[in-house]
Design a protein around this motif. Structure first.
Motif, mmCIF file in Angstrom:
data_model
loop_
_atom_site.group_PDB
_atom_site.id
_atom_site.type_symbol
_atom_site.label_atom_id
_atom_site.label_comp_id
_atom_site.label_asym_id
_atom_site.label_seq_id
_atom_site.Cartn_x
_atom_site.Cartn_y
_atom_site.Cartn_z
ATOM 1 N N UNK A 5 0.811 -1.214 0.000
ATOM 2 C CA UNK A 5 0.000 0.000 0.000
ATOM 3 C C UNK A 5 0.851 1.275 0.000
ATOM 4 N N UNK A 6 0.627 2.152 -0.966
ATOM 5 C CA UNK A 6 1.350 3.428 -1.046
ATOM 6 C C UNK A 6 0.913 4.410 0.037
ATOM 7 N N UNK A 7 -0.250 4.202 0.631
ATOM 8 C CA UNK A 7 -0.759 5.143 1.633
ATOM 9 C C UNK A 7 0.139 5.256 2.858
ATOM 10 N N UNK A 8 0.890 4.232 3.169
ATOM 11 C CA UNK A 8 1.772 4.288 4.332
ATOM 12 C C UNK A 8 2.838 5.364 4.147
ATOM 13 N N UNK A 9 3.394 5.465 2.943
ATOM 14 C CA UNK A 9 4.396 6.496 2.672
ATOM 15 C C UNK A 9 3.782 7.884 2.858
ATOM 16 N N UNK A 10 2.568 8.056 2.346
ATOM 17 C CA UNK A 10 1.896 9.357 2.458
ATOM 18 C C UNK A 10 1.649 9.720 3.917
ATOM 19 N N UNK A 11 1.214 8.771 4.710
ATOM 20 C CA UNK A 11 0.964 9.056 6.129
ATOM 21 C C UNK A 11 2.249 9.421 6.857
ATOM 22 N N UNK A 12 3.335 8.747 6.533
ATOM 23 C CA UNK A 12 4.611 9.085 7.150
ATOM 24 C C UNK A 12 5.031 10.501 6.769
ATOM 25 N N UNK A 13 4.843 10.859 5.505
ATOM 26 C CA UNK A 13 5.222 12.195 5.046
ATOM 27 C C UNK A 13 4.396 13.272 5.744
ATOM 28 N N UNK A 14 3.103 13.057 5.844
ATOM 29 C CA UNK A 14 2.229 14.058 6.455
ATOM 30 C C UNK A 14 2.487 14.244 7.946
ATOM 31 N N UNK A 15 2.963 13.202 8.606
ATOM 32 C CA UNK A 15 3.178 13.281 10.050
ATOM 33 C C UNK A 15 4.613 13.606 10.427
ATOM 34 N N UNK A 16 5.503 13.737 9.425
ATOM 35 C CA UNK A 16 6.930 13.974 9.681
ATOM 36 C C UNK A 16 7.526 12.897 10.588
ATOM 37 N N UNK A 17 6.994 11.693 10.521
ATOM 38 C CA UNK A 17 7.446 10.593 11.377
ATOM 39 C C UNK A 17 8.866 10.166 11.001
ATOM 40 N N UNK A 18 9.595 9.733 12.002
ATOM 41 C CA UNK A 18 10.928 9.186 11.771
ATOM 42 C C UNK A 18 10.946 7.672 11.989
ATOM 43 N N UNK A 19 9.817 7.121 12.403
ATOM 44 C CA UNK A 19 9.686 5.693 12.613
ATOM 45 C C UNK A 19 8.211 5.347 12.625
ATOM 46 N N UNK A 20 7.778 4.218 12.191
ATOM 47 C CA UNK A 20 8.553 3.044 11.826
ATOM 48 C C UNK A 20 9.007 3.116 10.372
ATOM 49 N N UNK A 21 10.021 2.349 10.072
ATOM 50 C CA UNK A 21 10.421 2.176 8.687
ATOM 51 C C UNK A 21 9.343 1.373 7.969
ATOM 52 N N UNK A 22 9.243 1.588 6.656
ATOM 53 C CA UNK A 22 8.239 0.899 5.851
ATOM 54 C C UNK A 22 8.916 0.342 4.599
ATOM 55 N N UNK A 23 8.575 -0.888 4.272
ATOM 56 C CA UNK A 23 8.991 -1.496 3.014
ATOM 57 C C UNK A 23 7.730 -1.673 2.174
ATOM 58 N N UNK A 24 7.689 -0.994 1.032
ATOM 59 C CA UNK A 24 6.555 -1.150 0.120
ATOM 60 C C UNK A 24 6.978 -2.059 -1.036
ATOM 61 N N UNK A 25 6.270 -3.152 -1.179
ATOM 62 C CA UNK A 25 6.541 -4.124 -2.234
ATOM 63 C C UNK A 25 5.688 -3.763 -3.452
ATOM 64 N N UNK A 26 6.349 -3.541 -4.574
ATOM 65 C CA UNK A 26 5.644 -3.235 -5.824
ATOM 66 C C UNK A 26 5.896 -4.328 -6.860
ATOM 67 N N UNK A 27 5.883 -5.552 -6.394
ATOM 68 C CA UNK A 27 6.049 -6.714 -7.260
ATOM 69 C C UNK A 27 4.782 -7.548 -7.107
ATOM 70 N N UNK A 28 4.099 -7.764 -8.201
ATOM 71 C CA UNK A 28 2.819 -8.473 -8.134
ATOM 72 C C UNK A 28 3.009 -9.983 -8.095
#
Length: 124
Positions: A55-78
């Motif tokens: 899900x790409x939404x996790x990156x967006x939420x991290x950006x909006x909150x200026x979070x420094x953790x948790x790390x996120x791995x987004x898999x874009x392989x179907x």
């Protein structure tokens, strides 16, 4: 390194990762199968787990909150099955351990891994 696998990823991957010595849980194993992205991120933050998602939404939420953790791995392989995903995550944890420990997002495609440090900067 501890991992929290999101819904949509094979549950069997968490079991295979545990067998390989990596502390991994799937949201379905802890009653979070229908949890919001924010709840999953918070669980990852509290337990110091890297969130693994499609899900790409996790990156967006991290950006909006200026979070420094948790790390996120987004898999874009179907179409990754449990064993293939577990093998991929084993490699990523090994190759990107330091970055993930410090706070980062990885976007993983077939032949490419993109890493960005946290916090993600939003454009004004």
């Amino acid at each position: 390194m501890k991992l929290l696998l999101d819904q949509g990823l094979p549950r069997s991957s968490a079991s295979l990762l545990r067998q390989a010595g990596i502390d991994a849980i799937h949201v379905g194993e802890i009653g979070y199968a229908t949890a919001t992205d924010a709840s999953i991120l918070e669980r990852g933050r509290q337990e110091k787990r890297v969130v693994v998602t499609l899900d790409a939404d996790f990156h967006a939420q991290l950006a909006l909150s200026d979070a420094v953790y948790p790390s996120v791995i987004r898999i874009r392989i179907e179409g990754l099955r449990g064993q293939a995903l577990a093998a991929l995550l084993e490699r990523l944890v090994r190759d990107w351990d330091e970055e993930l420990e410090l706070g980062a997002v990885l976007t993983v495609q077939d032949n490419r891994v993109r890493m960005r440090r946290l916090p993600l900067l939003t454009q004004d």
